[in-house]
Motif scaffolding. Structure first.
Motif, PDB file in Angstrom:
ATOM      1  N   PRO A  23      87.022 -18.834   1.859  1.00 16.28           N
ATOM      2  CA  PRO A  23      85.704 -18.773   2.497  1.00 16.28           C
ATOM      3  C   PRO A  23      84.991 -20.105   2.284  1.00 16.28           C
ATOM      4  O   PRO A  23      84.900 -20.588   1.162  1.00 16.28           O
ATOM      5  CB  PRO A  23      84.978 -17.647   1.740  1.00 16.28           C
ATOM      6  CG  PRO A  23      85.963 -17.038   0.811  1.00 16.28           C
ATOM      7  CD  PRO A  23      87.128 -17.955   0.686  1.00 16.28           C
ATOM      8  N   HIS A  46      80.981 -12.906   1.090  1.00 14.79           N
ATOM      9  CA  HIS A  46      81.745 -14.159   1.242  1.00 14.79           C
ATOM     10  C   HIS A  46      83.239 -13.880   1.123  1.00 14.79           C
ATOM     11  O   HIS A  46      84.052 -14.363   1.918  1.00 14.79           O
ATOM     12  CB  HIS A  46      81.321 -15.179   0.176  1.00 14.79           C
ATOM     13  CG  HIS A  46      79.855 -15.475   0.165  1.00 14.79           C
ATOM     14  ND1 HIS A  46      78.941 -14.602  -0.364  1.00 14.79           N
ATOM     15  CD2 HIS A  46      79.143 -16.521   0.639  1.00 14.79           C
ATOM     16  CE1 HIS A  46      77.723 -15.105  -0.218  1.00 14.79           C
ATOM     17  NE2 HIS A  46      77.817 -16.273   0.389  1.00 14.79           N
ATOM     18  N   ASP A  68      73.405 -19.982  -5.171  1.00 16.12           N
ATOM     19  CA  ASP A  68      74.413 -19.999  -6.231  1.00 16.12           C
ATOM     20  C   ASP A  68      74.518 -21.311  -7.021  1.00 16.12           C
ATOM     21  O   ASP A  68      74.717 -21.304  -8.232  1.00 16.12           O
ATOM     22  CB  ASP A  68      75.796 -19.680  -5.650  1.00 16.12           C
ATOM     23  CG  ASP A  68      75.865 -18.258  -5.118  1.00 16.12           C
ATOM     24  OD1 ASP A  68      75.063 -17.423  -5.572  1.00 16.12           O
ATOM     25  OD2 ASP A  68      76.721 -17.994  -4.253  1.00 16.12           O
ATOM     26  N   MET A 126      77.452 -19.789   2.641  1.00 21.74           N
ATOM     27  CA  MET A 126      78.270 -20.461   3.651  1.00 21.74           C
ATOM     28  C   MET A 126      77.446 -20.759   4.906  1.00 21.74           C
ATOM     29  O   MET A 126      78.009 -21.122   5.941  1.00 21.74           O
ATOM     30  CB  MET A 126      79.475 -19.585   4.013  1.00 21.74           C
ATOM     31  CG  MET A 126      80.450 -19.476   2.846  1.00 21.74           C
ATOM     32  SD  MET A 126      81.487 -18.005   2.868  1.00 21.74           S
ATOM     33  CE  MET A 126      82.151 -18.041   4.494  1.00 21.74           C
ATOM     34  N   ALA A 149      79.584 -16.523  -9.883  1.00 23.09           N
ATOM     35  CA  ALA A 149      80.111 -17.108  -8.638  1.00 23.09           C
ATOM     36  C   ALA A 149      81.100 -18.212  -9.036  1.00 23.09           C
ATOM     37  O   ALA A 149      81.065 -18.694 -10.169  1.00 23.09           O
ATOM     38  CB  ALA A 149      78.992 -17.678  -7.767  1.00 23.09           C
ATOM     39  N   GLY A 175      82.029 -23.307   3.065  1.00 26.25           N
ATOM     40  CA  GLY A 175      80.734 -23.817   3.498  1.00 26.25           C
ATOM     41  C   GLY A 175      80.842 -25.319   3.610  1.00 26.25           C
ATOM     42  O   GLY A 175      80.958 -25.900   4.686  1.00 26.25           O
ATOM     43  N   ASN A 176      80.841 -25.968   2.430  1.00 27.60           N
ATOM     44  CA  ASN A 176      80.908 -27.421   2.375  1.00 27.60           C
ATOM     45  C   ASN A 176      82.318 -27.988   2.440  1.00 27.60           C
ATOM     46  O   ASN A 176      82.506 -29.186   2.293  1.00 27.60           O
ATOM     47  CB  ASN A 176      80.240 -27.901   1.085  1.00 27.60           C
ATOM     48  CG  ASN A 176      78.881 -28.488   1.359  1.00 27.60           C
ATOM     49  OD1 ASN A 176      78.692 -29.177   2.362  1.00 27.60           O
ATOM     50  ND2 ASN A 176      77.940 -28.225   0.481  1.00 27.60           N
ATOM     51  N   GLY A 178      84.446 -27.809   0.183  1.00 28.27           N
ATOM     52  CA  GLY A 178      84.825 -28.330  -1.131  1.00 28.27           C
ATOM     53  C   GLY A 178      85.990 -27.556  -1.719  1.00 28.27           C
ATOM     54  O   GLY A 178      87.007 -28.126  -2.133  1.00 28.27           O
ATOM     55  N   ASN A 179      85.844 -26.231  -1.760  1.00 35.82           N
ATOM     56  CA  ASN A 179      86.851 -25.402  -2.405  1.00 35.82           C
ATOM     57  C   ASN A 179      88.198 -25.514  -1.689  1.00 35.82           C
ATOM     58  O   ASN A 179      89.236 -25.682  -2.322  1.00 35.82           O
ATOM     59  CB  ASN A 179      86.341 -23.950  -2.406  1.00 35.82           C
ATOM     60  CG  ASN A 179      86.931 -23.129  -3.523  1.00 35.82           C
ATOM     61  OD1 ASN A 179      87.686 -23.625  -4.359  1.00 35.82           O
ATOM     62  ND2 ASN A 179      86.591 -21.853  -3.529  1.00 35.82           N
TER      63      ASN A 179
HETATM   64  C1  LIG Z   1      79.415 -22.192  -2.543  1.00 33.71           C
HETATM   65  C2  LIG Z   1      80.020 -20.940  -2.063  1.00 33.71           C
HETATM   66  C3  LIG Z   1      80.950 -20.920  -0.986  1.00 33.71           C
HETATM   67  C4  LIG Z   1      81.328 -22.173  -0.216  1.00 33.71           C
HETATM   68  O1  LIG Z   1      82.108 -23.062  -0.969  1.00 33.71           O
HETATM   69  P1  LIG Z   1      82.358 -24.550  -0.440  1.00 33.71           P
HETATM   70  O2  LIG Z   1      83.054 -25.246  -1.563  1.00 33.71           O
HETATM   71  O3  LIG Z   1      80.992 -25.114  -0.157  1.00 33.71           O
HETATM   72  O4  LIG Z   1      83.183 -24.466   0.786  1.00 33.71           O
HETATM   73  C5  LIG Z   1      81.511 -19.713  -0.624  1.00 33.71           C
HETATM   74  N1  LIG Z   1      81.189 -18.563  -1.265  1.00 33.71           N
HETATM   75  C6  LIG Z   1      80.321 -18.531  -2.296  1.00 33.71           C
HETATM   76  C7  LIG Z   1      80.004 -17.227  -2.938  1.00 33.71           C
HETATM   77  C8  LIG Z   1      79.696 -19.703  -2.735  1.00 33.71           C
HETATM   78  O5  LIG Z   1      78.818 -19.673  -3.768  1.00 33.71           O
END
Ligand SMILES: *Cc1c(COP(=O)(O)O)cnc(C)c1O
Length: 467
Positions: free
Chosen positions: A253, A386, A143, A308, A110, A255-256, A258-259
């Motif tokens: 994609p 994702h 992950d 996410m 991941a 969640g937090n 961050g990316n």
């Molecule tokens: C952690 C994760 C995300 C979300 O990333 P963020 O930096 O939290 O936005 C998306 N896809 C996968 C597979 C992840 O492991």
């Protein structure tokens, strides 16, 4: 480079302090006091660099006075030496002007490996210099835990404990954590759910005496040093489709947050980016924010893309700080309001600023399966759920005219499909195989600690098991 807190009451501090503290002392998140800039000529000159050289160049701009470019390049070389693709982060065409950036060639397949493998080396370097040791404690729904255990295992200066909800992570994810056998790396199965694990981690950090006794550190995505390595692949991928002379768009994609925030930093540093597409699953707090200007927390609803399944995007605080012209007191107010009432709103002009570069899209589980199926049928490429959320959002953004026809869109693929075999098989009928280095994963021996859902039990376990 010095770092300051988004809540205005901590800093400036050095890179090393920001790294080891993780969260700022005023509860905020660290950011550099200014954004380093590259000219278009500087960016053109990046074309000839290897991934490690590029990482050394970009990341050392944030560590001046701590880690110089030569040492950073060497750190990056070591960090990415074990990745299984020669390009480290390869870009693959999907259709006209649409590309997938594959970020699953690290040890736990991941994208979190790209940052965590660097973070463990940076931690080891800093702790060794300071003649200290630390205990890393985290909770995971999948992950992050395996990436952290894999990255920190066997490092003399660090013991790592990852709490996971017993019986509630996928079999692949559990094996990835429990088959790490090395001194100082511990997967801990807790008799509770993810929120229980998370609450116990927070409680341990809030217990000042315990925190000091153990020298506790955190490696979740609020740590600035986890964002830094993620900036690199925004540059490396854009360069492959004509940057800086051709602006690009990214679909991420999320969640937090961050990316995608790391992508925004790349743009601050000078990379010409037309648009960031913020892609969410049915947990659509960010999509709703971009539609209304109100951030409103709802209950987490489990989806096919569990990494996410998040309702509080912690890294959004960094963007908020920028949108509010770095007014830390105002950020602190809004975050306090969010903690107390579950919502906050920004003014119309602030939202307009955000929408000039970000667009939010969300996709439900049906749409996710549909995207996996379509992509497989049209290209033969098997993508994970994702990545499917990101790719579908990229297509929607193009169709709606938010991204111009001739701008290349790069959609981030953040996990290998074999991490989520059931969802992938039910969507496209194909069972995705694990890559070679993990092909015997499910036969490996499992070692794990067990803890009751009780903070005293977890604290006793850490005291007993740390080296
Ligand atoms: C952690 C994760 C995300 C979300 O990333 P963020 O930096 O939290 O936005 C998306 N896809 C996968 C597979 C992840 O492991």
């Amino acid at each position: 480079m010095q770092f300051m807190s988004t809540r205005g009451k901590d800093g400036p501090v050095s890179f090393e302090t920001a790294l080891l503290n993780g969260l700022a002392r005023d509860g905020g998140l660290y950011l550099p006091v200014s954004w380093p800039k590259f000219s278009l000529d500087d960016i053109r000159a990046m074309q000839s660099k290897s991934y490690a050289e590029l990482a050394g160049l970009i990341m050392s701009r944030f560590t001046e006075g701590d880690i110089d470019q030569a040492e950073m390049t060497e750190l990056a070389r070591q960090t990415y030496a074990g990745f299984t693709h020669p390009d480290v982060a390869p870009l693959k065409p999907v259709s006209d002007n649409l590309h997938v950036l594959e970020l699953f060639y690290g040890p736990t397949i991941a994208f979190k490996d790209y940052a965590m493998q660097f973070l463990s080396r940076a931690f080891d370097r800093a702790l060794t210099r300071q003649n200290r040791t630390a205990v890393i404690l985290g909770a995971t729904s999948g992950d992050t835990g395996s990436a952290a255990l894999e990255a920190f295992k066997g490092r003399a200066s660090v013991d790592v404990f990852i709490l996971f909800p017993d019986g509630r992570v996928s079999p692949v994810q559990q094996k990835q954590m429990t088959s790490v056998s090395a001194d100082g790396a511990h997967a801990v199965a807790v008799s509770g759910d993810f929120d229980d694990c998370q609450d116990m981690v927070k409680a341990c950090f809030n217990d000042a005496a315990f925190r000091d006794e153990m020298n506790l550190s955190a490696v979740n995505s609020i740590n600035w040093a986890r964002l830094m390595p993620q900036i690199v692949y925004y540059f490396s991928s854009a360069l492959k489709v004509g940057a800086p002379d051709q602006p690009v768009a990214f679909s991420v994609p999320t969640g937090n947050f961050g990316n995608v925030f790391a992508g925004w930093v790349a743009a601050q540093m000078g990379l010409p980016v037309e648009r960031f597409i913020v892609a969410s699953n049915r947990n659509d707090i960010l999509t709703r924010f971009f539609a209304t200007g109100t951030m409103e927390r709802q209950a987490v609803d489990p989806s096919l893309s569990p990494s996410m399944d998040i309702q509080v995007s912690s890294n959004f605080e960094r963007l908020l700080f920028e949108l509010l012209d770095r007014d830390g007191a105002r950020v602190a107010d809004l975050m306090q309001q969010f903690a107390q009432t579950g919502s906050f709103a920004v003014a119309e002009d602030v939202l307009r600023d955000a929408l000039s570069i970000f667009s939010g899209f969300c996709l439900d589980d049906e749409g996710t399966k549909e995207e996996i199926k379509t992509t497989y049928e049209e290209t033969g490429m098997i993508i994970d759920p994702h990545s499917a959320v990101g790719l579908a959002a990229a297509r929607k953004a193009r169709k709606s005219g938010l991204v111009s026809q001739d701008t290349p869109v790069i959609s981030l693929a953040c996990a290998h499909p074999a991490k989520f075999p059931d969802a992938v098989r039910s969507a496209c009928g194909v069972h995705p195989a694990l890559p070679d280095h993990l092909s015997d994963l499910m036969d490996r021996d499992e070692v794990m600690l067990k803890a009751d859902n009780d903070m005293a039990a977890v604290q006793a376990l850490l005291r007993a098991e740390r080296r």
